[in-house]
Design a protein around this motif. Structure first.
Motif, PDB file in Angstrom:
ATOM      1  N   ARG A   1       0.826  -1.211   0.000  1.00  0.00           N
ATOM      2  CA  ARG A   1       0.000   0.000   0.000  1.00  0.00           C
ATOM      3  C   ARG A   1       0.862   1.263   0.000  1.00  0.00           C
ATOM      4  NH1 ARG A   1      -3.659  -3.442   2.442  1.00  0.00           N
ATOM      5  NH2 ARG A   1      -5.785  -3.253   1.639  1.00  0.00           N
ATOM      6  N   ALA A   2       1.954   1.247   0.733  1.00  0.00           N
ATOM      7  CA  ALA A   2       2.865   2.403   0.745  1.00  0.00           C
ATOM      8  C   ALA A   2       3.504   2.593  -0.626  1.00  0.00           C
ATOM      9  CB  ALA A   2       3.936   2.215   1.819  1.00  0.00           C
ATOM     10  N   ILE A   3       3.885   1.498  -1.278  1.00  0.00           N
ATOM     11  CA  ILE A   3       4.461   1.572  -2.622  1.00  0.00           C
ATOM     12  C   ILE A   3       3.434   2.146  -3.590  1.00  0.00           C
ATOM     13  CG2 ILE A   3       5.258   0.192  -4.590  1.00  0.00           C
ATOM     14  CD1 ILE A   3       6.646  -1.651  -2.489  1.00  0.00           C
ATOM     15  N   VAL A   4       2.208   1.650  -3.524  1.00  0.00           N
ATOM     16  CA  VAL A   4       1.148   2.139  -4.416  1.00  0.00           C
ATOM     17  C   VAL A   4       0.895   3.621  -4.166  1.00  0.00           C
ATOM     18  CG1 VAL A   4      -1.324   1.980  -4.930  1.00  0.00           C
ATOM     19  CG2 VAL A   4       0.060  -0.102  -4.793  1.00  0.00           C
TER      20      VAL A   4
ATOM     21  N   LEU B   1       3.734   5.525  -5.701  1.00  0.00           N
ATOM     22  CA  LEU B   1       3.669   5.406  -7.155  1.00  0.00           C
ATOM     23  C   LEU B   1       2.581   6.302  -7.734  1.00  0.00           C
ATOM     24  CD1 LEU B   1       4.771   4.063  -9.686  1.00  0.00           C
ATOM     25  CD2 LEU B   1       3.223   2.141  -9.247  1.00  0.00           C
ATOM     26  N   LEU B   2       1.446   6.383  -7.044  1.00  0.00           N
ATOM     27  CA  LEU B   2       0.378   7.287  -7.490  1.00  0.00           C
ATOM     28  C   LEU B   2       0.810   8.744  -7.391  1.00  0.00           C
ATOM     29  CD1 LEU B   2      -2.751   5.429  -6.143  1.00  0.00           C
ATOM     30  CD2 LEU B   2      -2.224   5.921  -8.539  1.00  0.00           C
TER      31      LEU B   2
ATOM     32  N   ALA C   1       2.844   9.274 -10.479  1.00  0.00           N
ATOM     33  CA  ALA C   1       1.965   9.344 -11.655  1.00  0.00           C
ATOM     34  C   ALA C   1       1.198  10.661 -11.691  1.00  0.00           C
ATOM     35  CB  ALA C   1       1.006   8.150 -11.660  1.00  0.00           C
ATOM     36  N   GLN C   2       0.701  11.108 -10.532  1.00  0.00           N
ATOM     37  CA  GLN C   2      -0.052  12.367 -10.490  1.00  0.00           C
ATOM     38  C   GLN C   2       0.842  13.540 -10.878  1.00  0.00           C
ATOM     39  OE1 GLN C   2      -3.568  13.025  -9.703  1.00  0.00           O
ATOM     40  NE2 GLN C   2      -2.778  14.760 -10.869  1.00  0.00           N
ATOM     41  N   THR C   3       2.065  13.534 -10.390  1.00  0.00           N
ATOM     42  CA  THR C   3       2.980  14.624 -10.696  1.00  0.00           C
ATOM     43  C   THR C   3       3.365  14.607 -12.176  1.00  0.00           C
ATOM     44  OG1 THR C   3       3.798  14.480  -8.426  1.00  0.00           O
ATOM     45  CG2 THR C   3       5.089  15.789  -9.958  1.00  0.00           C
ATOM     46  N   ALA C   4       3.566  13.416 -12.731  1.00  0.00           N
ATOM     47  CA  ALA C   4       3.852  13.313 -14.169  1.00  0.00           C
ATOM     48  C   ALA C   4       2.651  13.794 -14.977  1.00  0.00           C
ATOM     49  CB  ALA C   4       4.217  11.882 -14.533  1.00  0.00           C
TER      50      ALA C   4
END
Length: 101
Positions: free
Chosen positions: A56-59, A62-63, A66-69
């Motif tokens: 969950r911490a990795i996800v 990672l989100l 992705a949001q920043t990208a």
């Protein structure tokens, strides 16, 4: 094969620049690396988490990446008039040509 997509929103109330967004991506990637490093025991710390907590911490991190990208794509669209939808379609075509889809 079923195609899944993830769509992230355009954030409001921010005035990001290309440079500030790149710095934020770097920060978020660092946080993702930190979580994975802890999970793999690469940080030298003895902190132990349950696997589901780690995943969950990795996800979560990672989100954030992705949001920043995604935010950077909106910045490029706004500053340089790039048609991001058209670029996404070209990207998907490239993936298909490489056999990834």
């Amino acid at each position: 094969m079923e195609r899944k997509t993830i769509s992230l929103p355009r954030l409001s109330g921010l005035t990001p620049t290309l440079e500030s967004t790149m710095l934020k991506i770097t920060e978020e990637v660092g946080e993702l690396a930190q979580v994975i490093g802890k999970f793999r025991g690469l940080s030298g710390e003895r902190e132990r988490m349950e696997q589901d907590q780690v995943v969950r911490a990795i996800v979560s991190e990672l989100l954030d990446v992705a949001q920043t990208a995604t935010s950077m794509m909106f910045v490029i669209e706004d500053l340089y008039g790039v048609d991001m939808q058209q670029e996404m379609e070209k990207h998907i075509d490239k993936l298909a040509q490489k056999g990834y889809l």
